[in-house]
Design a protein around this motif. Structure first.
Motif, PDB file in Angstrom:
ATOM      1  N   VAL A  31       3.541  11.469   4.498  1.00 57.23           N
ATOM      2  CA  VAL A  31       3.303  10.026   4.424  1.00 57.23           C
ATOM      3  C   VAL A  31       2.724   9.500   5.730  1.00 57.23           C
ATOM      4  CG1 VAL A  31       4.434   7.786   4.214  1.00 57.23           C
ATOM      5  CG2 VAL A  31       5.067   9.650   2.673  1.00 57.23           C
ATOM      6  N   GLU A  32       3.220  10.004   6.858  1.00 62.94           N
ATOM      7  CA  GLU A  32       2.819   9.473   8.155  1.00 62.94           C
ATOM      8  C   GLU A  32       1.577  10.139   8.716  1.00 62.94           C
ATOM      9  OE1 GLU A  32       6.277   9.873  10.568  1.00 62.94           O
ATOM     10  OE2 GLU A  32       7.258   8.108   9.712  1.00 62.94           O
ATOM     11  N   ARG A  33       1.108  11.199   8.055  1.00 62.37           N
ATOM     12  CA  ARG A  33      -0.087  11.887   8.543  1.00 62.37           C
ATOM     13  C   ARG A  33      -1.309  10.970   8.395  1.00 62.37           C
ATOM     14  NH1 ARG A  33      -0.371  15.941   5.004  1.00 62.37           N
ATOM     15  NH2 ARG A  33       1.233  17.075   6.161  1.00 62.37           N
ATOM     16  N   PRO A  34      -2.139  10.832   9.425  1.00 62.04           N
ATOM     17  CA  PRO A  34      -3.333   9.996   9.313  1.00 62.04           C
ATOM     18  C   PRO A  34      -4.240  10.479   8.188  1.00 62.04           C
ATOM     19  CG  PRO A  34      -2.912  10.570  11.603  1.00 62.04           C
ATOM     20  CD  PRO A  34      -1.975  11.407  10.771  1.00 62.04           C
ATOM     21  N   GLY A  35      -4.829   9.518   7.451  1.00 55.68           N
ATOM     22  CA  GLY A  35      -5.694   9.859   6.328  1.00 55.68           C
ATOM     23  C   GLY A  35      -7.059  10.367   6.771  1.00 55.68           C
ATOM     24  N   THR A  36      -7.862  10.735   5.788  1.00 55.78           N
ATOM     25  CA  THR A  36      -9.186  11.300   6.063  1.00 55.78           C
ATOM     26  C   THR A  36     -10.285  10.237   6.075  1.00 55.78           C
ATOM     27  OG1 THR A  36      -9.453  11.777   3.698  1.00 55.78           O
ATOM     28  CG2 THR A  36      -8.541  13.523   5.089  1.00 55.78           C
ATOM     29  N   VAL A  37      -9.973   9.028   5.605  1.00 53.39           N
ATOM     30  CA  VAL A  37     -10.940   7.929   5.618  1.00 53.39           C
ATOM     31  C   VAL A  37     -10.742   7.131   6.906  1.00 53.39           C
ATOM     32  CG1 VAL A  37     -11.717   5.844   4.444  1.00 53.39           C
ATOM     33  CG2 VAL A  37     -10.948   7.817   3.104  1.00 53.39           C
ATOM     34  N   ALA A  38     -11.825   6.821   7.594  1.00 49.70           N
ATOM     35  CA  ALA A  38     -11.735   6.106   8.868  1.00 49.70           C
ATOM     36  C   ALA A  38     -12.509   4.802   8.794  1.00 49.70           C
ATOM     37  CB  ALA A  38     -12.269   6.972  10.009  1.00 49.70           C
ATOM     38  N   PHE A  39     -11.842   3.698   9.123  1.00 50.13           N
ATOM     39  CA  PHE A  39     -12.487   2.394   9.241  1.00 50.13           C
ATOM     40  C   PHE A  39     -12.597   2.048  10.717  1.00 50.13           C
ATOM     41  CE2 PHE A  39      -9.824   1.890   5.290  1.00 50.13           C
ATOM     42  CZ  PHE A  39     -10.870   2.056   4.393  1.00 50.13           C
ATOM     43  N   GLU A  40     -13.802   1.769  11.161  1.00 48.51           N
ATOM     44  CA  GLU A  40     -13.991   1.271  12.521  1.00 48.51           C
ATOM     45  C   GLU A  40     -13.882  -0.242  12.484  1.00 48.51           C
ATOM     46  OE1 GLU A  40     -14.139   3.265  15.083  1.00 48.51           O
ATOM     47  OE2 GLU A  40     -14.086   5.006  13.735  1.00 48.51           O
ATOM     48  N   HIS A  64      -7.731   6.444   1.278  1.00 44.48           N
ATOM     49  CA  HIS A  64      -8.693   6.077   0.232  1.00 44.48           C
ATOM     50  C   HIS A  64      -9.539   4.912   0.716  1.00 44.48           C
ATOM     51  CE1 HIS A  64     -10.246   4.650  -3.665  1.00 44.48           C
ATOM     52  NE2 HIS A  64     -10.012   5.881  -4.099  1.00 44.48           N
ATOM     53  N   PRO A  65     -10.819   4.860   0.354  1.00 38.46           N
ATOM     54  CA  PRO A  65     -11.672   3.747   0.800  1.00 38.46           C
ATOM     55  C   PRO A  65     -11.140   2.379   0.389  1.00 38.46           C
ATOM     56  CG  PRO A  65     -13.032   5.527  -0.066  1.00 38.46           C
ATOM     57  CD  PRO A  65     -11.601   5.897  -0.369  1.00 38.46           C
ATOM     58  N   GLU A  66     -10.437   2.314  -0.742  1.00 36.91           N
ATOM     59  CA  GLU A  66      -9.941   1.018  -1.209  1.00 36.91           C
ATOM     60  C   GLU A  66      -8.820   0.476  -0.322  1.00 36.91           C
ATOM     61  OE1 GLU A  66     -10.390  -2.177  -3.895  1.00 36.91           O
ATOM     62  OE2 GLU A  66     -11.603  -0.433  -3.338  1.00 36.91           O
ATOM     63  N   ALA A  67      -8.300   1.302   0.586  1.00 33.89           N
ATOM     64  CA  ALA A  67      -7.264   0.849   1.513  1.00 33.89           C
ATOM     65  C   ALA A  67      -7.780  -0.205   2.480  1.00 33.89           C
ATOM     66  CB  ALA A  67      -6.695   2.030   2.289  1.00 33.89           C
ATOM     67  N   VAL A  68      -9.086  -0.460   2.473  1.00 32.78           N
ATOM     68  CA  VAL A  68      -9.632  -1.526   3.311  1.00 32.78           C
ATOM     69  C   VAL A  68      -9.031  -2.874   2.919  1.00 32.78           C
ATOM     70  CG1 VAL A  68     -11.630  -2.117   1.867  1.00 32.78           C
ATOM     71  CG2 VAL A  68     -11.779  -2.340   4.360  1.00 32.78           C
ATOM     72  N   ARG A  69      -8.507  -2.966   1.697  1.00 30.65           N
ATOM     73  CA  ARG A  69      -7.842  -4.204   1.267  1.00 30.65           C
ATOM     74  C   ARG A  69      -6.700  -4.579   2.213  1.00 30.65           C
ATOM     75  NH1 ARG A  69      -7.915  -5.847  -4.185  1.00 30.65           N
ATOM     76  NH2 ARG A  69      -9.453  -4.771  -5.502  1.00 30.65           N
ATOM     77  N   GLN A  70      -6.005  -3.577   2.752  1.00 29.69           N
ATOM     78  CA  GLN A  70      -4.862  -3.853   3.614  1.00 29.69           C
ATOM     79  C   GLN A  70      -5.263  -4.592   4.890  1.00 29.69           C
ATOM     80  OE1 GLN A  70      -2.925  -0.129   4.315  1.00 29.69           O
ATOM     81  NE2 GLN A  70      -2.560   0.289   2.148  1.00 29.69           N
ATOM     82  N   LEU A  71      -6.527  -4.471   5.261  1.00 26.23           N
ATOM     83  CA  LEU A  71      -6.977  -5.117   6.491  1.00 26.23           C
ATOM     84  C   LEU A  71      -7.235  -6.604   6.297  1.00 26.23           C
ATOM     85  CD1 LEU A  71      -9.408  -2.363   7.822  1.00 26.23           C
ATOM     86  CD2 LEU A  71      -6.955  -2.645   8.236  1.00 26.23           C
ATOM     87  N   LEU A  72      -7.286  -7.070   5.046  1.00 21.14           N
ATOM     88  CA  LEU A  72      -7.527  -8.489   4.802  1.00 21.14           C
ATOM     89  C   LEU A  72      -6.386  -9.355   5.307  1.00 21.14           C
ATOM     90  CD1 LEU A  72      -9.039  -8.448   1.191  1.00 21.14           C
ATOM     91  CD2 LEU A  72     -10.244  -8.528   3.374  1.00 21.14           C
ATOM     92  N   GLN A  73      -5.186  -8.768   5.442  1.00 21.52           N
ATOM     93  CA  GLN A  73      -4.053  -9.571   5.898  1.00 21.52           C
ATOM     94  C   GLN A  73      -4.231 -10.064   7.337  1.00 21.52           C
ATOM     95  OE1 GLN A  73      -0.376  -7.085   6.368  1.00 21.52           O
ATOM     96  NE2 GLN A  73      -1.791  -5.413   5.859  1.00 21.52           N
ATOM     97  N   PHE A  74      -5.172  -9.482   8.070  1.00 25.92           N
ATOM     98  CA  PHE A  74      -5.428  -9.939   9.435  1.00 25.92           C
ATOM     99  C   PHE A  74      -6.422 -11.094   9.476  1.00 25.92           C
ATOM    100  CE2 PHE A  74      -4.024  -5.518   9.850  1.00 25.92           C
ATOM    101  CZ  PHE A  74      -2.969  -5.687  10.740  1.00 25.92           C
ATOM    102  N   GLY A  75      -6.926 -11.497   8.308  1.00 30.84           N
ATOM    103  CA  GLY A  75      -7.776 -12.671   8.222  1.00 30.84           C
ATOM    104  C   GLY A  75      -8.966 -12.634   9.164  1.00 30.84           C
TER     105      GLY A  75
END
Length: 350
Positions: free
Chosen positions: A232-241, A279-290
């Motif tokens: 669970v804690e291992r960093p994923g393979t998708v990277a968002f800059e 997963h690429p769709e995890a970019v949704r989680q970054l929306l909470q930072f507005g």
């Protein structure tokens, strides 16, 4: 029950030597008459204890009379082994009463411990509370309900709701035990030979089967838990800059944990970082930072943020206006990077 109460009475007297019958009755949840009968029972057993009459009377244990508190029964040893749990978690395992008795034994032992030179005990300056700050999910299965089946080594049939779904399909699993992580309880089990975590808040029902659990050779609860935790804690393979406002770095570290890596300064107000995901769709989680964040790369992630922002603006437009989201660019037309990230009129929360 009476034997346990007599032991509790004796342990309470060892910590203070003199206690009023009213206080003893309240602590042990019995009547004052019962306390006096218990004192007579202890006297008959040769314990040097007596009751003083009068307004300031009470129950007194003569100096020098001490119970050997080093002998703990198996349940009390379990309580000591689970020292990482707080009182609420012990209660959820059905250990509230035995915890109280164990603590009384320890208090009696501490009374005879050598002086610490005026230094207060560590327990006086440390408190353990594993509850999450924002509360807990309702429903599910209490840990205590699972304990008997787990200790018997039974295979389980469970009804479990996956995250985000409503149905509770039935599965047969081979459990190793339960684990507490960040205030939440999980069933640790193999499903078709593959280790899995099942949040107890989404475990609708379970039944112990007559067949024993089929564990993998040489595998223990500790080993399975370590494997699942690392996965669970291992960093994923998708990277968002991303470009993140520096005042939100501490918040980002709390929310994203080990997924936030390679943080470095961009200027006095902003930092650059990489967010790892599965997963690429995890970019949704970054929306909470507005408007405190801008996704820089990959370009597909930037386009996805634009689409999500357009959808949010449209659904939040005031009735009768209906134009809030129409001027926002669609996929592929995101603004080029400037000195500050794209600012939204609101801060959506994922």
């Amino acid at each position: 029950m009476k034997a346990s109460r007599l032991l509790s009475l004796l342990l309470l007297l060892q910590t203070r030597q003199r206690v009023t019958t009213a206080e003893l009755a309240e602590r042990l949840e019995v009547s004052r008459r019962t306390i006096l009968r218990d004192v007579e029972a202890l006297q008959a057993s040769g314990v040097p204890v007596y009751a003083e009459r009068g307004r300031h009377g009470g129950v007194v244990l003569l100096p020098g009379a001490r119970l050997n508190a080093s002998h703990l029964d198996p349940l009390e040893l379990d309580v000591l082994a689970l020292t990482g749990l707080d009182d609420r978690q012990r209660a959820s395992l059905g250990l509230a009463d035995i915890t109280t008795l164990t603590e009384r034994k320890l208090d009696a032992r501490r009374r005879n411990a050598p002086e610490t030179g005026g230094v207060v005990p560590l327990r006086s300056v440390v408190v353990t509370d594993n509850r999450p700050w924002t509360g807990e999910e309702p429903g599910g299965t209490e840990p205590a309900a699972l304990v008997d089946a787990l200790r018997a080594g039974s295979r389980l049939r469970i009804e479990y709701r996956r995250s985000g779904e409503r149905a509770t399909p039935t599965s047969v699993v081979d459990p190793y035990g339960i684990a507490s992580k960040a205030g939440r309880w999980y069933l640790v089990a193999d499903h078709d030979g593959t280790p899995r975590l099942f949040a107890l808040t989404r475990l609708a029902a379970f039944a112990a089967l007559p067949t024993p659990a089929a564990h993998r050779d040489g595998v223990t609860l500790d080993g399975v838990w370590a494997e699942l935790r690392d996965r669970v804690e291992r960093p994923g393979t998708v990277a968002f800059e991303v470009r993140l406002r520096r005042t939100r770095l501490d918040l980002a570290r709390r929310i994203l944990g080990t997924r936030l890596v390679d943080v470095r300064d961009d200027d006095d107000e902003w930092s650059l970082a990489t967010v790892r995901a599965d997963h690429p769709e995890a970019v949704r989680q970054l929306l909470q930072f507005g408007d405190h964040i801008e996704v820089l790369a990959p370009e597909s992630a930037r386009r996805r943020v634009v689409d999500l922002a357009h959808d949010l603006a449209a659904r939040h437009a005031a009735s009768g206006e209906g134009t809030a989201g129409r001027d926002l660019p669609r996929s592929g037309a995101g603004p080029a990077r400037t000195g500050a990230p794209v600012t939204r009129s609101a801060e959506p929360s994922a």
